[in-house]
Design a protein around this motif. Structure first.
Motif, PDB file in Angstrom:
ATOM      1  N   UNK A  64      25.103   3.926  33.749  1.00 60.56           N
ATOM      2  CA  UNK A  64      24.406   3.945  35.021  1.00 60.56           C
ATOM      3  C   UNK A  64      22.925   3.737  34.771  1.00 60.56           C
ATOM      4  N   UNK A  65      22.511   2.481  34.794  1.00 58.28           N
ATOM      5  CA  UNK A  65      21.094   2.207  34.683  1.00 58.28           C
ATOM      6  C   UNK A  65      20.481   2.238  36.084  1.00 58.28           C
ATOM      7  N   UNK A  66      19.199   2.021  36.168  1.00 57.43           N
ATOM      8  CA  UNK A  66      18.495   2.129  37.443  1.00 57.43           C
ATOM      9  C   UNK A  66      19.024   1.132  38.474  1.00 57.43           C
ATOM     10  N   UNK A  67      19.298  -0.088  38.048  1.00 53.01           N
ATOM     11  CA  UNK A  67      19.786  -1.108  38.975  1.00 53.01           C
ATOM     12  C   UNK A  67      21.143  -0.726  39.547  1.00 53.01           C
ATOM     13  N   UNK A  68      22.045  -0.225  38.710  1.00 55.73           N
ATOM     14  CA  UNK A  68      23.372   0.177  39.188  1.00 55.73           C
ATOM     15  C   UNK A  68      23.278   1.324  40.187  1.00 55.73           C
ATOM     16  N   UNK A  69      22.406   2.273  39.911  1.00 54.78           N
ATOM     17  CA  UNK A  69      22.252   3.419  40.823  1.00 54.78           C
ATOM     18  C   UNK A  69      21.669   2.972  42.162  1.00 54.78           C
ATOM     19  N   UNK A  70      20.675   2.074  42.118  1.00 60.44           N
ATOM     20  CA  UNK A  70      20.081   1.578  43.360  1.00 60.44           C
ATOM     21  C   UNK A  70      21.122   0.816  44.170  1.00 60.44           C
ATOM     22  N   UNK A  71      21.936   0.004  43.511  1.00 58.47           N
ATOM     23  CA  UNK A  71      22.975  -0.754  44.219  1.00 58.47           C
ATOM     24  C   UNK A  71      24.023   0.174  44.821  1.00 58.47           C
ATOM     25  N   UNK A  72      24.424   1.227  44.095  1.00 62.98           N
ATOM     26  CA  UNK A  72      25.425   2.163  44.609  1.00 62.98           C
ATOM     27  C   UNK A  72      24.894   2.919  45.822  1.00 62.98           C
ATOM     28  N   UNK A  73      23.676   3.413  45.733  1.00 68.02           N
ATOM     29  CA  UNK A  73      23.084   4.150  46.856  1.00 68.02           C
ATOM     30  C   UNK A  73      22.866   3.213  48.043  1.00 68.02           C
ATOM     31  N   UNK A  74      22.410   1.999  47.783  1.00 69.71           N
ATOM     32  CA  UNK A  74      22.200   1.029  48.860  1.00 69.71           C
ATOM     33  C   UNK A  74      23.514   0.682  49.552  1.00 69.71           C
ATOM     34  N   UNK A  75      24.566   0.495  48.770  1.00 70.05           N
ATOM     35  CA  UNK A  75      25.876   0.217  49.357  1.00 70.05           C
ATOM     36  C   UNK A  75      26.367   1.361  50.217  1.00 70.05           C
ATOM     37  N   UNK A  76      26.152   2.597  49.750  1.00 72.79           N
ATOM     38  CA  UNK A  76      26.552   3.767  50.522  1.00 72.79           C
ATOM     39  C   UNK A  76      25.785   3.816  51.845  1.00 72.79           C
ATOM     40  N   UNK A  77      24.476   3.595  51.778  1.00 70.99           N
ATOM     41  CA  UNK A  77      23.652   3.640  52.986  1.00 70.99           C
ATOM     42  C   UNK A  77      24.039   2.520  53.950  1.00 70.99           C
ATOM     43  N   UNK A  78      24.292   1.325  53.426  1.00 74.50           N
ATOM     44  CA  UNK A  78      24.685   0.206  54.292  1.00 74.50           C
ATOM     45  C   UNK A  78      26.034   0.458  54.963  1.00 74.50           C
ATOM     46  N   UNK A  79      26.979   1.021  54.218  1.00 73.72           N
ATOM     47  CA  UNK A  79      28.282   1.325  54.805  1.00 73.72           C
ATOM     48  C   UNK A  79      28.161   2.396  55.884  1.00 73.72           C
ATOM     49  N   UNK A  80      27.358   3.427  55.624  1.00 79.40           N
ATOM     50  CA  UNK A  80      27.147   4.480  56.626  1.00 79.40           C
ATOM     51  C   UNK A  80      26.429   3.917  57.853  1.00 79.40           C
ATOM     52  N   UNK A  81      25.435   3.037  57.638  1.00 75.92           N
ATOM     53  CA  UNK A  81      24.706   2.441  58.760  1.00 75.92           C
ATOM     54  C   UNK A  81      25.617   1.544  59.587  1.00 75.92           C
ATOM     55  N   UNK A  82      26.499   0.809  58.925  1.00 75.59           N
ATOM     56  CA  UNK A  82      27.438  -0.048  59.654  1.00 75.59           C
ATOM     57  C   UNK A  82      28.381   0.797  60.501  1.00 75.59           C
ATOM     58  N   UNK A  83      28.876   1.886  59.945  1.00 75.25           N
ATOM     59  CA  UNK A  83      29.759   2.775  60.706  1.00 75.25           C
ATOM     60  C   UNK A  83      29.001   3.374  61.887  1.00 75.25           C
ATOM     61  N   UNK A  84      27.767   3.815  61.647  1.00 72.12           N
ATOM     62  CA  UNK A  84      26.948   4.395  62.712  1.00 72.12           C
ATOM     63  C   UNK A  84      26.723   3.370  63.830  1.00 72.12           C
ATOM     64  N   UNK A  85      26.396   2.140  63.454  1.00 74.70           N
ATOM     65  CA  UNK A  85      26.168   1.098  64.449  1.00 74.70           C
ATOM     66  C   UNK A  85      27.406   0.797  65.271  1.00 74.70           C
ATOM     67  N   UNK A  86      28.545   0.715  64.594  1.00 76.19           N
ATOM     68  CA  UNK A  86      29.795   0.461  65.316  1.00 76.19           C
ATOM     69  C   UNK A  86      30.137   1.592  66.276  1.00 76.19           C
ATOM     70  N   UNK A  87      30.012   2.821  65.798  1.00 76.94           N
ATOM     71  CA  UNK A  87      30.366   3.962  66.651  1.00 76.94           C
ATOM     72  C   UNK A  87      29.418   4.110  67.832  1.00 76.94           C
ATOM     73  N   UNK A  88      28.115   3.926  67.591  1.00 81.39           N
ATOM     74  CA  UNK A  88      27.171   4.056  68.708  1.00 81.39           C
ATOM     75  C   UNK A  88      27.364   2.912  69.700  1.00 81.39           C
ATOM     76  N   UNK A  89      27.674   1.716  69.211  1.00 87.40           N
ATOM     77  CA  UNK A  89      27.965   0.601  70.106  1.00 87.40           C
ATOM     78  C   UNK A  89      29.213   0.849  70.923  1.00 87.40           C
TER      79      UNK A  89
END
Length: 97
Positions: A64-89
């Protein structure tokens, strides 16, 4: 300007977390099934001159280097944001109907 719904944000976080845990659990179960059903071919190993290995490696080593951790956290945030957007819509759409 819309204000973020805290309950929906928490729900998005939990659904995303459960989705990721379920995905990992599914991969573990598949690996267990494949391991239980694996039957080595011992008939051709006797003709080989090389000795059998004494150690067995399981899986692969993940660094787990810095790039892998940033990509994992970014993917988690994007997935949560997509779910939030769908549900609020969906909530706004059902309130209009």
């Amino acid at each position: 300007m819309t204000i973020m719904n805290k309950r929906l944000a928490l729900e998005s976080f939990l659904v995303t977390l459960l989705f990721i845990i379920g995905f990992v659990a599914w991969n573990v179960v598949q690996g267990m099934i494949m391991t239980m059903n694996y039957v080595p071919d011992l008939t051709n190993t006797a003709s080989s001159v090389t000795p059998l290995q004494s150690k067995i490696a399981f899986g692969s080593r993940v660094q787990w280097d810095t790039t892998s951790m940033i990509m994992a956290v970014s993917g988690f945030i994007l997935l949560a944001a997509a779910y939030y957007g769908l549900r609020s819509g969906m909530q706004r759409w059902t309130q209009r109907s």
